[in-house]
Design a protein around this motif. Structure first.
Motif, PDB file in Angstrom:
ATOM      1  N   LEU A 190     -38.229  57.402 -39.793  1.00 19.68           N
ATOM      2  CA  LEU A 190     -38.975  57.596 -41.416  1.00 19.68           C
ATOM      3  C   LEU A 190     -40.292  57.625 -41.522  1.00 19.68           C
ATOM      4  CD1 LEU A 190     -36.822  57.168 -43.442  1.00 19.68           C
ATOM      5  CD2 LEU A 190     -37.105  54.529 -43.388  1.00 19.68           C
ATOM      6  N   VAL A 191     -40.191  58.807 -43.042  1.00 19.16           N
ATOM      7  CA  VAL A 191     -41.658  58.825 -43.546  1.00 19.16           C
ATOM      8  C   VAL A 191     -41.587  58.447 -45.213  1.00 19.16           C
ATOM      9  CG1 VAL A 191     -43.974  60.277 -44.163  1.00 19.16           C
ATOM     10  CG2 VAL A 191     -42.028  60.128 -42.401  1.00 19.16           C
ATOM     11  N   ARG A 192     -42.474  56.992 -44.803  1.00 21.28           N
ATOM     12  CA  ARG A 192     -42.701  56.464 -46.419  1.00 21.28           C
ATOM     13  C   ARG A 192     -43.888  56.830 -47.254  1.00 21.28           C
ATOM     14  NH1 ARG A 192     -39.044  50.672 -45.945  1.00 21.28           N
ATOM     15  NH2 ARG A 192     -37.414  51.144 -45.804  1.00 21.28           N
ATOM     16  N   TYR A 193     -44.812  56.913 -46.902  1.00 20.35           N
ATOM     17  CA  TYR A 193     -46.264  56.901 -46.865  1.00 20.35           C
ATOM     18  C   TYR A 193     -47.198  57.499 -46.823  1.00 20.35           C
ATOM     19  CZ  TYR A 193     -43.543  52.412 -47.551  1.00 20.35           C
ATOM     20  OH  TYR A 193     -43.304  50.877 -47.736  1.00 20.35           O
ATOM     21  N   ILE A 194     -48.176  57.853 -47.427  1.00 19.16           N
ATOM     22  CA  ILE A 194     -49.277  59.131 -47.016  1.00 19.16           C
ATOM     23  C   ILE A 194     -50.611  58.209 -46.392  1.00 19.16           C
ATOM     24  CG2 ILE A 194     -51.693  59.763 -48.075  1.00 19.16           C
ATOM     25  CD1 ILE A 194     -50.027  60.594 -50.456  1.00 19.16           C
TER      26      ILE A 194
END
Length: 204
Positions: free
Chosen positions: A81-85
């Motif tokens: 799961l990718v959420r942030y820069i």
């Protein structure tokens, strides 16, 4: 008679870094290796995945474990799961591939290619997607592609090959590619014997 070369590949994914992905969601990469022979793609066969977790806390993002899809000769990395820069995730997984190629007349000139597809799903943590799903990869779509050339197989290859996608999907899988020529062998072409009349003779 044909002269064949056997090549072993090891694709080591050290980790993932999100530089500037536009959408939050679930991501993985599908990777295959192939060479061209008589105008056709001949895919290397992925047959084994090894995983190592030196620090379990860094791998809690892995929602689906890595997998081999035999039907398409693809290795699928773990899903995160990718959420942030600038978000990073440790992978430390290795997939082994093996391929056979025509080594005559010059096996030193053989060229392989590694392709990777960035796969995306907009499902989030509250969605019913899990490792127990019968077909979790059916939720994903391909959004970007990467291609690299692998040459000098006969001398051995040990290279850092970062898998970087386009500016709209700017992220990197930190990858090492290893390749070694394992064997050269002759294969006998089966002889086509003339068909014989095996029907019993009719009684006089």
């Amino acid at each position: 008679m044909s002269f064949k070369g056997i090549v072993e590949f090891a694709v080591h994914i050290e980790g993932f870094r999100n530089i500037d992905l536009y959408n939050q969601g679930l991501y993985n990469a599908r990777i295959n290796i192939y060479h061209e022979e008589n105008g056709e793609k001949r895919y290397a066969h992925p047959y084994h995945i090894r995983e190592h977790y030196p620090n379990q806390k860094k791998n809690k993002k892995a929602l689906i474990t890595p997998k081999i899809i035999d039907a398409t000769s693809e290795y699928v990395t773990r899903t995160i799961l990718v959420r942030y820069i600038e978000e990073e995730s440790d992978f430390n997984e290795v997939c082994h591939f093996r391929s056979e190629f025509e080594a005559y007349p010059e096996f030193n000139d053989i060229v392989f290619y590694m392709e990777a597809e960035l796969m995306y799903s907009d499902m989030n943590m509250s969605s019913p997607l899990s490792a127990d799903d019968n077909n979790p990869y059916g939720y994903f779509k391909s959004i970007a592609k990467f291609k690299a050339k692998i040459s000098n197989i006969s001398k051995g290859v040990h290279e850092y090959v970062p898998i970087i996608f386009d500016n709209l999907h700017y992220c990197v899988f930190q990858t090492n590619v290893h390749a070694v020529l394992m064997d050269l062998k002759f294969r006998n072409t089966p002889l086509e014997l003339p068909k014989e009349n095996t029907q019993p003779n009719e009684p006089q």
